[in-house]
Design a protein around this motif. Structure first.
Motif, PDB file in Angstrom:
ATOM      1  N   SER A 197       2.398   3.483   7.801  1.00 12.23           N
ATOM      2  CA  SER A 197       3.234   4.064   6.738  1.00 12.23           C
ATOM      3  C   SER A 197       4.697   3.668   6.884  1.00 12.23           C
ATOM      4  O   SER A 197       5.449   3.667   5.902  1.00 12.23           O
ATOM      5  CB  SER A 197       3.102   5.589   6.722  1.00 12.23           C
ATOM      6  OG  SER A 197       3.643   6.162   7.900  1.00 12.23           O
ATOM      7  N   LEU A 198       5.116   3.313   8.096  1.00  8.85           N
ATOM      8  CA  LEU A 198       6.514   2.923   8.292  1.00  8.85           C
ATOM      9  C   LEU A 198       6.863   1.640   7.549  1.00  8.85           C
ATOM     10  O   LEU A 198       8.042   1.351   7.324  1.00  8.85           O
ATOM     11  CB  LEU A 198       6.822   2.754   9.787  1.00  8.85           C
ATOM     12  CG  LEU A 198       6.729   4.012  10.663  1.00  8.85           C
ATOM     13  CD1 LEU A 198       7.277   3.724  12.046  1.00  8.85           C
ATOM     14  CD2 LEU A 198       7.466   5.192  10.031  1.00  8.85           C
ATOM     15  N   ASN A 199       5.861   0.874   7.165  1.00  9.58           N
ATOM     16  CA  ASN A 199       6.122  -0.365   6.431  1.00  9.58           C
ATOM     17  C   ASN A 199       6.706  -0.108   5.045  1.00  9.58           C
ATOM     18  O   ASN A 199       7.291  -1.023   4.443  1.00  9.58           O
ATOM     19  CB  ASN A 199       4.835  -1.182   6.288  1.00  9.58           C
ATOM     20  CG  ASN A 199       4.325  -1.696   7.626  1.00  9.58           C
ATOM     21  OD1 ASN A 199       5.118  -2.055   8.503  1.00  9.58           O
ATOM     22  ND2 ASN A 199       3.010  -1.735   7.796  1.00  9.58           N
ATOM     23  N   TYR A 200       6.551   1.101   4.526  1.00 11.46           N
ATOM     24  CA  TYR A 200       7.056   1.415   3.197  1.00 11.46           C
ATOM     25  C   TYR A 200       8.570   1.614   3.174  1.00 11.46           C
ATOM     26  O   TYR A 200       9.189   1.573   2.108  1.00 11.46           O
ATOM     27  CB  TYR A 200       6.397   2.687   2.658  1.00 11.46           C
ATOM     28  CG  TYR A 200       4.947   2.517   2.257  1.00 11.46           C
ATOM     29  CD1 TYR A 200       4.608   2.001   1.007  1.00 11.46           C
ATOM     30  CD2 TYR A 200       3.923   2.885   3.115  1.00 11.46           C
ATOM     31  CE1 TYR A 200       3.283   1.858   0.628  1.00 11.46           C
ATOM     32  CE2 TYR A 200       2.587   2.748   2.749  1.00 11.46           C
ATOM     33  CZ  TYR A 200       2.281   2.236   1.513  1.00 11.46           C
ATOM     34  OH  TYR A 200       0.966   2.101   1.142  1.00 11.46           O
ATOM     35  N   TYR A 201       9.160   1.878   4.338  1.00 10.37           N
ATOM     36  CA  TYR A 201      10.570   2.240   4.383  1.00 10.37           C
ATOM     37  C   TYR A 201      11.478   1.021   4.497  1.00 10.37           C
ATOM     38  O   TYR A 201      11.155   0.048   5.169  1.00 10.37           O
ATOM     39  CB  TYR A 201      10.831   3.187   5.562  1.00 10.37           C
ATOM     40  CG  TYR A 201      10.075   4.494   5.441  1.00 10.37           C
ATOM     41  CD1 TYR A 201      10.534   5.505   4.613  1.00 10.37           C
ATOM     42  CD2 TYR A 201       8.885   4.705   6.136  1.00 10.37           C
ATOM     43  CE1 TYR A 201       9.835   6.694   4.477  1.00 10.37           C
ATOM     44  CE2 TYR A 201       8.173   5.890   6.010  1.00 10.37           C
ATOM     45  CZ  TYR A 201       8.661   6.885   5.178  1.00 10.37           C
ATOM     46  OH  TYR A 201       7.970   8.052   5.040  1.00 10.37           O
ATOM     47  N   ASP A 202      12.634   1.113   3.844  1.00 11.63           N
ATOM     48  CA  ASP A 202      13.626   0.054   3.969  1.00 11.63           C
ATOM     49  C   ASP A 202      14.236   0.054   5.369  1.00 11.63           C
ATOM     50  O   ASP A 202      14.498  -1.003   5.934  1.00 11.63           O
ATOM     51  CB  ASP A 202      14.733   0.246   2.933  1.00 11.63           C
ATOM     52  CG  ASP A 202      14.202   0.183   1.515  1.00 11.63           C
ATOM     53  OD1 ASP A 202      13.572  -0.827   1.179  1.00 11.63           O
ATOM     54  OD2 ASP A 202      14.398   1.158   0.761  1.00 11.63           O
TER      55      ASP A 202
END
Length: 239
Positions: A197-202
């Motif tokens: 899910s961390l891949n979604y964050y800038d």
């Protein structure tokens, strides 16, 4: 732009946050991670003025954040919400329009349309007359996301919105985050998950009472930073 400057909080003389400094431009989605007790929720509450900071401040577009809460949508942890309170899905979402309409005035047609659109966006309009306590965890979270959307805020802060939700709800929430980013909204999301899910964050903000690191996932989620935040024996593979 959101700016946090030298923010410090203590409880009975024990430091909970120590001189937190960072800034988030408009149109950016930032994930806040760290161990339990790291001060993630404390930081957000101090930024909003919900608890007292011993030093520092949070600014939004050049003004003190706590003095312009009408521009902020805040979704707290599910554990902090009274799910037994007798209120319908529609009325939970409509609470976002109180600032626009006034506490004792009839809601406008525009506000009703805004709330309807928000509930439709999260797939909850068909349950608008249902009591909030009768819903599943994922459905409840979607209602509070709808309330945040209905406020039409410029800054949105979510405290662990993915706890206890199903995959469908998680996908809906991340889709909405992307839409809000495209509208130049600023988003700050406390996330307990260190996985994909961390891949979604800038950018990722790694916290444990002080700011360990902030930046792109590849720069922040390193063995050295994680062990500094979670302890020397921490292993990302076991997270």
């Amino acid at each position: 732009m959101l700016q946090v400057q030298e923010l410090s909080v203590s409880y009975r003389g024990v430091a909970a946050l120590e001189q937190i400094n960072y800034q988030v431009p408009a149109g950016e989605l930032v994930g806040v991670v760290g161990p339990n007790g790291a001060g993630k929720s404390t930081m957000v509450k101090a930024m909003l003025g919900l608890i007292r900071a011993v030093a520092g401040k949070a600014m939004f577009q050049g003004k003190v954040l706590g003095q312009q809460l009408g521009r902020v949508a805040y979704v707290p942890q599910r554990s902090h919400i009274d799910w037994d309170y007798p209120i319908t899905v529609w009325n939970v979402a409509m609470m976002a329009r109180t600032v626009q309409t006034g506490l004792f005035r009839r809601t406008s047609v525009q506000s009703q349309q805004t709330v309807k659109a928000a509930l439709e966006r999260v797939g909850m309009y068909h349950l608008r007359d249902r009591q909030i306590g009768e819903l599943s965890g994922g459905q409840q979270q979607r209602v509070f996301i709808a309330r945040a959307l209905a406020k039409e805020a410029d800054l949105l802060i979510f405290d662990e919105p993915f706890t206890g939700v199903d995959r469908k709800t998680e996908d809906i929430i991340f889709d909405i985050f992307q839409e809000l980013k495209a509208q130049a909204k600023t988003l700050l999301v406390i996330n307990h998950d260190l996985g994909e899910s961390l891949n979604y964050y800038d950018r990722i903000l790694l916290l444990n009472k002080r700011l360990i690191a902030m930046g792109a996932k590849t720069d922040v989620i390193t063995t050295q930073n994680l062990q500094e935040a979670y302890g020397s024996t921490f292993s990302l593979a076991a997270a």
